[in-house]
Design an enzyme around this catalytic site. Sequence first.
Site, short mmCIF file in Angstrom:
data_model
loop_
_atom_site.label_atom_id
_atom_site.label_comp_id
_atom_site.label_asym_id
_atom_site.label_seq_id
_atom_site.Cartn_x
_atom_site.Cartn_y
_atom_site.Cartn_z
N LYS A 111 7.13 5.14 -4.60
CA LYS A 111 6.25 5.63 -4.56
C LYS A 111 6.12 3.98 -3.77
O LYS A 111 6.19 3.62 -3.50
CB LYS A 111 5.47 5.45 -5.24
N GLU A 112 5.02 4.55 -2.29
CA GLU A 112 4.44 3.91 -0.93
C GLU A 112 4.39 2.18 -1.83
O GLU A 112 3.91 1.71 -1.11
CB GLU A 112 4.00 4.03 -0.11
N MET A 113 2.68 2.77 -2.18
CA MET A 113 2.39 2.21 -2.95
C MET A 113 2.47 0.90 -3.65
O MET A 113 2.82 -0.69 -4.08
CB MET A 113 0.89 2.21 -3.10
N ILE A 114 3.98 0.85 -4.09
CA ILE A 114 4.96 0.10 -4.78
C ILE A 114 5.21 -1.89 -4.21
O ILE A 114 4.63 -2.63 -4.98
CB ILE A 114 6.40 0.57 -5.38
N LYS A 115 4.68 -1.54 -3.31
CA LYS A 115 5.56 -2.34 -1.81
C LYS A 115 4.42 -3.25 -1.66
O LYS A 115 4.51 -4.49 -1.66
CB LYS A 115 5.71 -2.00 -0.59
#
Length: 200
Positions: A111-115
């Site tokens: 998922k995008e916000m993991i980064k």
Amino acid sequence: MSLEKEKQLVLELILHFYKQGWMRFGSGNFCLRNGNELLCAKDRVQRDLLQEGEIVQFSLSDSPKVDNVEWSKIFAYILQKRNAVSCILSTSIAALGASLYPAKEFHTRSKEMIKGIPKGHPSNGYLCCFDSLKVPIIQNDSTERIYESIKQTLEDYPETNAILIRGYGAIGWGSTWEKSKTQMECYDYLFELDYKIKNL
């Protein structure tokens, strides 16, 4: 930054976090470190109406015995152990919901916000959006037992930047106040998203 300016920053950020739903009903807290001095709000004070006189200043050595700040010892330990500048104690609905999962960890991946989450300290780099993210979950209990659980959890999860407390919420920290804020925004987003996906 001077302690007076940091007091104003604590006031501004706690109001911001209140509006995010992280610190309603006088719960939750934000602790900011300047060297050996720490600033946070008194317990059970309305976060949306917080005044400068309701900001408590204490030193790391005073942390076990600070009046009106039940989590002072926990804040001080995390900030020292992880060489962090600030802690956010959130009681958001998303964090509380994620804390109720039956497993010992909240787990999500790709998922995008993991980064937005670093591998321990930002100097070690950040996770990729395709990586797995694990956030340990500990039991809610007396403050002293939560403290002991957090000590053990920090040993068991050297890369984590947050811990969920079952039925309570989450505590997260960062190498700067800006990083602790953006990291908690990512965690809260992921907690909420995971709940919504599971309930489609």
